[in-house]
Design a protein around this motif. Sequence first.
Motif, PDB file in Angstrom:
ATOM      1  N   TYR B 193       1.075   8.047  -0.657  1.00 41.93           N
ATOM      2  CA  TYR B 193      -0.020   6.525  -0.814  1.00 41.93           C
ATOM      3  C   TYR B 193       0.692   5.331  -0.696  1.00 41.93           C
ATOM      4  O   TYR B 193       1.814   5.136  -1.942  1.00 41.93           O
ATOM      5  CB  TYR B 193      -1.034   6.615  -2.297  1.00 41.93           C
ATOM      6  N   GLU B 195       0.285   2.528  -2.901  1.00 44.45           N
ATOM      7  CA  GLU B 195       0.414   2.097  -3.753  1.00 44.45           C
ATOM      8  C   GLU B 195       0.862   3.153  -4.770  1.00 44.45           C
ATOM      9  O   GLU B 195       1.120   1.934  -5.733  1.00 44.45           O
ATOM     10  CB  GLU B 195      -1.447   2.391  -4.137  1.00 44.45           C
ATOM     11  N   GLU B 198       4.249   1.492  -4.554  1.00 44.17           N
ATOM     12  CA  GLU B 198       4.097   0.381  -5.553  1.00 44.17           C
ATOM     13  C   GLU B 198       4.423   0.003  -7.041  1.00 44.17           C
ATOM     14  O   GLU B 198       5.012  -0.941  -7.716  1.00 44.17           O
ATOM     15  CB  GLU B 198       3.077  -0.239  -4.717  1.00 44.17           C
ATOM     16  N   GLN B 199       3.530   1.253  -7.734  1.00 44.71           N
ATOM     17  CA  GLN B 199       2.590   1.084  -9.198  1.00 44.71           C
ATOM     18  C   GLN B 199       4.487   1.739  -9.878  1.00 44.71           C
ATOM     19  O   GLN B 199       4.744   1.354 -10.539  1.00 44.71           O
ATOM     20  CB  GLN B 199       1.535   1.682  -9.108  1.00 44.71           C
TER      21      GLN B 199
END
Lengths: 249, 256
Positions: B193, B195, B198-199
């Motif tokens: 993922y 995201e 990124e998180q």
Amino acid sequence: MKSNTGVLLGRLMRNILRSPDTIITVAITPIMLMLLFVYVFGGAIETGTDNYVNYLLPGILLITIASGVAYTSLRLFTDVKSGLMARFNTMPIKRSSVLWAHVLTSFVSNALTVVVVILVALVMGFRSNADILDWLTVVGILGLFTLALTWLAVIPGLTAGSMEGATAYSYPLIFLPFISSAFVPTETMPKIVRAFAENQPVTSIVDSVRALLYEGTVGNGIWIALAWCVGIMVIAYLIASKAFKRQLG
Amino acid sequence: MTNTAISVKGLKKSFKDKEVLKEVDFEVQRGEIFALLGSNGAGKTTAVNILSTLMKPDSGEVSICGFDVQRQPEDVRQSISLTGQFAALDGMQTGRENLMMIAKLRGVSNPVQVTDNLLVRFNLTDAANRRADKYSGGMKRRLDIAMSLIGTPAVIFLDEPTTGLDPEARIEVWDTINELSEGGTTILLTTQYLEEAEQLADRIAILHGGRIITTGTLTDLKEMFPPTKVEYIEKQPTLEEIFLALIGKGGEVNEK
């Protein structure tokens, strides 16, 4: 290392005690077989003894152990699939302690089931005049047989792709006593079947246990029985260890 | 003492004739959250399995906290914990028993206290005496990660820690990972993922075709690819934002 095996053994034994059905289901099939053979077929079977429970019990005990070790495969398979095995193998503990915990669990739980089956047999009229030494020898043979089949069970437990695959191997093991001297004397069997029956491991083990329980001797077959048990155990152990290493890539 | 927690040089691994890792190189600094990003089958799990001593590399130099994975596997295992793709726990045991078991195996001197602390820290005290297979997906993961922290390993491998979790549970796990890293633990995380990387990640490596094709912080990567262009678009909420707003956890989405 010993205390780690102890921790892991404790965990597996607790799981068994939490699902008593695993002890009961293992005991029920042999008990049903025993009832069936004693009260349904028994009257028509000529074994040359007047106590068919006595004749039957050794074979029934082997069936009990053969169906019991299937749970070892199942428990190992569950550990591999759940990732617990990988967790243990990346921890600073001796890797063999994981396998040994499973083997010891099999040993203890099979012993419990065997005791249950013997108690039922006593109710059904099983009697033995064996002394303590004979009994200890019986325990030794059955213990070796359990270890041999357990190491055999470790192989599918580690390598099977599905739960069915992990346990399916035990069916022929459970069937083996039927083509042996466990239920009927081998003399009446057709030549080829008889040759198989008399030269497979179950017959020599059954005959030795019978000799110990009822004749107070170790019988002639004991060395063959021991050779089978030790032979199966050593080969299964080597293959299982290899499968364990290969699993680690 | 060097500041490198994980060092991988020229790592190769094939299965039969399939080359999974062709030439993998990367380094992770102590205390970093490092994300190994790649699609399914890119070899992320293979890499983690080699780093955590489950598999042997065909060639290459891999060391964890200065210990070589092949020559000093025992020392490596002292320094790491693996949290695999599935929550590796015994479902028939309670949360507390699972933690106690690992504490005893790790030989910590005060297993009861360590277990109690972790139960509090991971918000599992109420469920401590329930069987783990009765837990929700997020709780299982939390227990799983808690089990990995026992013995305070310097490096933790998290292999796709949020695969199969619902959005709520995923955020719980993200919070946990951020907390861990604040405590100084080095974390190598694999994920598919974008995201998630990124998180969480301080630095990201993209594993593709058996090689690390690029490494850097999110800002580095943003600057490099693709070239920036200015566009004006209406900001629509994502379905995830809608879902979380509806169930009342909206505030945590953008929190980092």
